[in-house]
Scaffold this motif. Structure first.
Motif, PDB file in Angstrom:
ATOM      1  N   MET A 234      28.660 -10.631  16.008  1.00  0.00           N
ATOM      2  CA  MET A 234      27.260 -10.230  15.809  1.00  0.00           C
ATOM      3  C   MET A 234      27.102  -8.918  15.055  1.00  0.00           C
ATOM      4  N   LYS A 235      28.188  -8.207  14.854  1.00  0.00           N
ATOM      5  CA  LYS A 235      28.064  -6.843  14.322  1.00  0.00           C
ATOM      6  C   LYS A 235      27.205  -6.741  13.055  1.00  0.00           C
ATOM      7  N   PRO A 236      27.537  -7.495  11.986  1.00  0.00           N
ATOM      8  CA  PRO A 236      26.727  -7.370  10.758  1.00  0.00           C
ATOM      9  C   PRO A 236      25.279  -7.760  10.980  1.00  0.00           C
ATOM     10  N   LEU A 237      25.100  -8.785  11.798  1.00  0.00           N
ATOM     11  CA  LEU A 237      23.749  -9.250  12.085  1.00  0.00           C
ATOM     12  C   LEU A 237      22.956  -8.157  12.796  1.00  0.00           C
ATOM     13  N   PRO A 445      16.323 -19.942  17.508  1.00  0.00           N
ATOM     14  CA  PRO A 445      15.026 -20.153  16.853  1.00  0.00           C
ATOM     15  C   PRO A 445      14.423 -18.856  16.326  1.00  0.00           C
ATOM     16  N   TRP A 446      14.628 -17.795  17.089  1.00  0.00           N
ATOM     17  CA  TRP A 446      14.064 -16.517  16.678  1.00  0.00           C
ATOM     18  C   TRP A 446      14.703 -16.031  15.373  1.00  0.00           C
ATOM     19  N   LEU A 447      16.020 -16.217  15.289  1.00  0.00           N
ATOM     20  CA  LEU A 447      16.702 -15.832  14.060  1.00  0.00           C
ATOM     21  C   LEU A 447      16.191 -16.644  12.885  1.00  0.00           C
ATOM     22  N   LEU A 448      16.006 -17.950  13.120  1.00  0.00           N
ATOM     23  CA  LEU A 448      15.502 -18.811  12.050  1.00  0.00           C
ATOM     24  C   LEU A 448      14.137 -18.322  11.569  1.00  0.00           C
ATOM     25  N   VAL A 453      10.691 -15.589   7.693  1.00  0.00           N
ATOM     26  CA  VAL A 453       9.719 -14.543   7.379  1.00  0.00           C
ATOM     27  C   VAL A 453      10.206 -13.672   6.228  1.00  0.00           C
ATOM     28  N   TYR A 454      11.460 -13.218   6.320  1.00  0.00           N
ATOM     29  CA  TYR A 454      11.946 -12.348   5.254  1.00  0.00           C
ATOM     30  C   TYR A 454      12.159 -13.106   3.953  1.00  0.00           C
TER      31      TYR A 454
END
Lengths: 718, 357
Positions: A234-237, A445-448, A453-454
């Motif tokens: 998860m680090k880069p994320l 889902p939140w990441l999606l 959005v971005y």
């Protein structure tokens, strides 16, 4: 006879110069004569404190006299400013008393500012002679100047709101009107519970804020748990997610949501065509505001909870497991109680942020109003009811300050600092299976959604009409950012250039002041002892909890008329940036200072260096990371700010964010989104460049922390 | 009359409700090395910081070389300090560190460098000027800190536990270096430590502190041989504290009964009745005869240079700890021995001295 000290003499001379040679009224236009030649008798007494100060330093030093004289000078300056304004006496009782409208004077200018500074420094000198701040003139002077600035640019405006709330729109004292406005059903009605009408705006705001607080905390917790307690890389994320909210202007997310889920949004159209669902405006209102704010503020909650979760010593969980507790039992009985205060903290931060957010409700709120937007419409709308704006501001301020006080005092005592000086070896317990699956189920889902959005922010401005006509186009980009060759050579013809350049300019001007103010305040708080230190800390950090909309209204009320008139200038925008973003500098400074052993300052002092030299030669070189952080954040936050400055911009000083909100408001989403994308990319570039620059410096031979592991003797005298 | 380098006149220090230093009055002569000794939290570091000006006294007056400095800040006092952590500025070279105080006092750069180089070579570090503190060993860092302090030629030089970050071997060496420097430059040094051996080894005078007060003030020999309280006897060196009865007093002397033994000792203000006797382990003489107190060896340990014994005595519920020099013919566990006491190392300690203040 002793030679008189230099410091007070210099400042008496400067004070005298302010009275004799500097225009007293006006800042950039319509400058007046100096105070003593302006033909204004009530300014003449201002010379007296300077004469008395001279007496106090020549011959036997008399600090009492110096303190009394300089304080008197300040008091007279403030009093005459508050009592006599451009239309005569300020207060009705003075008009009755004198039987006339009284003398008039314009707003104070450079002369007054320099005179006030001279008085403050003389006062600091006098107090230092009496042992204040351990007799250190530099510390006393810095403290008084910072306090004076906070008083002028934070407390005076907020007090002006209170004063304005109890008056009618003609300026008369009207407490009944105030009560009527304060208790108005439009604020407090609970009609929505019975289903008849909508609820009052206060309840609307609290409900959304609480919802956002809960959701951001849960999402943040899920993220922190997955990051720390699973093997997901998860680090880069995490890095990306922690940077995004800093560089994204707040309303951009609302804008992207409209383009995705609005009536003509990309996803709405797509699903509509696929399943033949009628398009609706469901996103406008509570759902849109909530989603936008959750997207915007979850990264903050995530950062808070990462810290909290890292603070839970793995050895405690290992101990629990060796006592035959299952994973789930360990989580419930050890981990959860330990992180509970952190959760409450995260909730309160989300709550405050949601309440203070102005741009998302403005863009995506539809007919659903919250306090911050209501304040805005009360000022700029058709009704133009400053009294109502003030009352709403008071209600909003009361909510956020309550949450802030709760966060500081209630949680402050309850947090379990489980990380001591000793290293806690051990491996954190993995998550119980069910919890892990739940976390993934929430996060993915939140990441999606975040990616959507971005993605929309980046590409939305480069198609003709999102959803309806997805043909690529550069039309919006050229409208905003075109450069043309005219008669006089190349010039910036795009409609966005003006606001873009003004924004960068003002943000750059505010940047050093913000950082200096923050770092100096942190230094005063961490390294100096003086009476009222805790109060000072509370007040300095409190400006964080004052919503931008409130500050905006307050600045309009306070600085539109004498004694201090600044509205319409770029200065007031820069000032609002400096005081809104100062807490970032304070935090960076405090974090950095706590790593520098106090014995270094003390060594410098015992070697005969004064506190100024100690700060400059010993502390500042080691504080470089904090200085850089403060500079960067103050710049970035200034560029992305919208809530306070939307009240302060003018045609001449328009800002990027305000321009974008304006475009979005009239439905020109293409330009708005292309401009937003450019801002986000620009910020990212700035951050990357600075990281490169600072990163290289770090490799150098300098060490950030003293090499010796010094026990904290200075903290607790043996 | 000797000149007083430092004088405390009824100085006290409070932090809110906590008293860090009870009202203290004392004077320190010029050119002496005085140690403030005591357990942690006794107020010794507070006292040092009051002299340095890093803390302000709650009441009283502090004089340095006859000048009232009570209200002066650390910057304005002619006092330098060597910190426990050395507090070398990590971003400056060794030379820049040593020059720092000189430059702060407005001495021009070339002169400052000259003076700093001289002091660096005095502490044996010439040639290290361009290094950063992090590139030096602990002992070298310590010497830089000393050079940085003495280059200002302060009226008083303060040391705050300067040896606590060094290993045991180095400690003795550096201790002697500091002592040598103090003597050769005739410095007035005030030295804080909690290590009683360190204090005994280098001090002209030791001020023992306990619970924010001065417990005893005297020469190393005076403190060791004539402790005036249970606390001091126990804190400086090892001591067996034994209850005794004072049977009578005459002039400065008291006659004391310990079992069958009758001792005559200076009474130090102790009155007739129950009292305590402090007996140094070396002051107990063991023999196989029957002339003294009879005892029995419970445990024995061989330490190369000497023997250590724990001896029980009838009628005494405490074992006596004894050090004997005779390692050639040691006593065995279970041996019956006779105890007598040497001329020094036995002292009457007035009871509850500390609590009465």
């Amino acid at each position: 006879m002793q030679r008189p000290p230099r410091f007070p003499l210099i400042w008496v001379a400067i004070g005298a110069a302010a009275l004799l040679a500097v225009p007293w009224y006006g800042l950039d236009d319509r400058l007046s004569a100096p105070a003593l030649f302006a033909g204004v008798p009530w300014l003449w007494p201002l010379a007296l404190p300077l004469l008395l100060s001279l007496c106090a330093v020549f011959g036997r030093p008399r600090p009492h006299l110096l303190i009394a004289a300089s304080a008197g000078g300040l008091l007279w300056l403030v009093l005459q400013g508050l009592l006599i304004i451009h239309r005569g006496w300020t207060y009705a009782w003075l008009i009755e008393l004198t039987g006339g409208s009284g003398p008039t004077q314009p707003a104070m200018g450079w002369g007054a500012a320099v005179y006030a500074l001279a008085c403050v420094l003389l006062l600091a000198y006098g107090l230092a002679c009496r042992g204040f701040c351990k007799g250190d003139v530099f510390v006393a002077a810095t403290l008084l100047v910072v306090v004076g600035l906070i008083a002028l640019f934070v407390f005076y405006p907020v007090l002006c709101i209170l004063a304005s709330a109890v008056r009618d729109n003609e300026g008369g004292f009207a407490p009944e009107q105030f009560l009527a406005k304060l208790l108005s059903p439009s604020i407090w009605s609970l009609a929505c519970l019975t289903g008849a009408h909508g609820c009052g705006v206060a309840w609307n705001t609290v409900a959304v804020a609480a919802l956002v607080g809960v959701l951001t905390t849960l999402l943040g917790l899920a993220f922190a748990l997955v990051a720390l307690r699973t093997h997901m890389p998860m680090k880069p994320l995490l890095r990306a997610l922690s940077i995004l909210p800093i560089i994204t202007p707040p309303f951009v997310i609302g804008l992207a949501l409209i383009l995705l889920f609005g009536r003509a949004g990309m996803i709405t159209m797509w699903i509509g065509n696929l399943f033949d669902i009628p398009r609706s405006r469901w996103i406008y209102g509570v759902p849109g505001i909530t989603i936008a704010q959750v997207l915007a503020f979850t990264p903050i909650a995530m950062l808070v909870l990462l810290g909290v979760l890292q603070g839970v010593a793995p050895s405690l969980e290992e101990a629990s497991q060796t006592l035959r507790a299952s994973r789930w039992y360990t989580f419930r009985s050890v981990t959860w109680p330990l992180i509970r205060p952190g959760l409450a903290n995260s909730f309160l931060i989300g709550f405050i942020e949601s309440m203070a957010d102005f741009a998302n409700p403005l863009v995506i709120g539809g007919n659903f109003n919250v306090l911050s937007t209501d304040i805005f419409f009360a000022v700029v709308g058709a009704s133009h009811d400053q009294g109502r704006a003030a009352v709403l501001a008071i209600v909003l301020l009361a909510f956020t300050l309550t949450a802030f006080v709760a966060q500081r005092f209630w949680l402050g005592r309850r947090s379990y600092a489980t990380v001591g000086g000793k290293g806690h070896a051990g491996i954190p317990a993995p998550l119980p299976g069910g919890l892990r699956i739940a976390c993934y189920g929430v996060i993915v889902p939140w990441l999606l959604l975040t990616i959507a959005v971005y993605g929309m922010i980046l590409i939305g401005g480069f198609v003709v009409s999102v959803g309806r006509d997805n043909t690529p186009t550069l039309e919006y980009f050229w409208t905003a950012f075109s450069i043309e060759k005219g008669v006089g050579g190349w010039f910036l013809s795009g409609s966005a250039w003006n606001s873009f350049i003004v924004t960068i300019e003002i943000a750059l001007i505010a940047m050093p002041f913000t950082a200096a103010l923050g770092i100096l305040t942190a230094w005063l708080l961490d390294r100096q002892q003086f009476p009222g230190r805790r109060t000072f800390e509370f007040l300095a950090m409190m400006s964080f909890a004052i919503p931008g909309t409130v500050i905006g209204v307050a600045y309009i009320l306070a600085f539109n008329v004498p004694p201090v008139s600044l509205t319409g200038t770029g200065t007031i925008i820069a000032i609002s940036f400096a005081f809104r973003n100062m807490p970032v500098g304070i935090r960076a400074g405090l974090a950095n200072l706590s790593q520098i052993d106090r014995s270094l300052d003390e060594a410098s002092l015992t070697l005969g260096a004064r506190s100024f030299r100690t700060l400059r030669r010993v502390l500042l070189p080691m504080l470089r990371p904090a200085v850089v952080t403060a500079l960067v954040y103050s710049f970035v936050r200034a560029v992305t700010a919208v809530s306070a400055v939307i009240f302060l911009v003018t045609g001449r000083y328009n800002l990027a964010t305000v321009y974008i909100v304006g475009r979005a408001d009239v439905g020109e989403y293409g330009i708005a989104i292309v401009y937003s994308a450019m801002l986000v990319l620009f910020m990212m570039l700035v951050l990357l460049l600075i990281q490169l620059f600072v990163g290289e410096r770090r490799i150098g031979r300098r060490v950030d922390v003293p090499p010796i592991d010094a026990p904290a003797t200075a903290l607790a005298p043996a | 009359m000797t000149i007083r380098a430092v004088e405390f006149r009824a100085v006290s220090k409070r932090y809110g409700a906590v008293t860090a230093l009870e009202t203290i009055s004392l004077a320190i002569d010029r050119g002496t090395l005085v140690t403030l000794l005591g357990p942690s939290g006794c107020g010794k570091t507070t006292m040092l910081r009051l002299i340095a000006g890093l803390e302000q006294a709650s009441t009283g007056q502090i004089m340095v070389e006859g000048k009232d400095v009570t209200l002066l800040s650390a910057t304005e006092r002619d006092v330098s300090m060597v910190f426990q952590s050395y507090a070398l500025f990590p971003h400056m070279t060794v030379l820049e560190n040593v020059c720092y105080g000189l430059r702060a006092s407005g001495i021009r750069k070339s002169r400052a460098v000259e003076l700093a180089q001289a002091k660096l070579s005095l502490v044996g570090l010439s040639g290290y000027g361009a290094r950063l503190p992090s590139e030096l060993s602990g002992g070298q860092q310590q010497r830089v800190a000393v050079a940085r302090a003495i280059v200002l030629e302060p009226k008083v030089l303060l040391f705050d536990e300067p040896l606590s970050n060094l290993d045991a071997k180095l400690r003795r060496h550096v201790r002697e270096e500091i002592h040598e420097l103090q003597r050769s430059l005739s410095l007035t040094v005030i030295y804080v430590t909690h290590d009683q051996q360190e204090a005994l080894a280098i001090s002209d005078r030791i001020i023992v502190m306990s619970m924010a007060r001065v417990a005893q003030d005297g020469t190393p020999r005076g403190l060791y041989e004539q402790p005036n309280s249970h606390f001091v006897a126990d804190f400086i060196g090892d001591a067996n504290i034994v209850p005794v009865v004072i049977e009578g007093r005459q002039n400065e002397l008291a006659s004391v009964r310990l079992g069958p033994l009758q001792l005559t000792l200076p009474h130090h203000g102790a009155v007739a009745g129950p009292a305590e006797l402090s007996i140094r382990p070396q002051a107990v003489l063991l023999s196989r005869g029957t002339s003294g107190l009879s005892g029995r060896v419970e445990r024995a340990a061989y330490l190369g240079s000497h023997m250590e014994y724990w001896i029980t005595i009838a009628g005494l519920d405490k074992e006596l700890f004894v050090i004997a020099q005779d390692v050639m013919a040691p006593l065995g566990v279970g041996d019956e021995v006779s105890l007598t006491f040497g001329r020094t190392g036995v002292a009457l300690v007035p009871r509850e001295h500390l609590e009465l203040g």
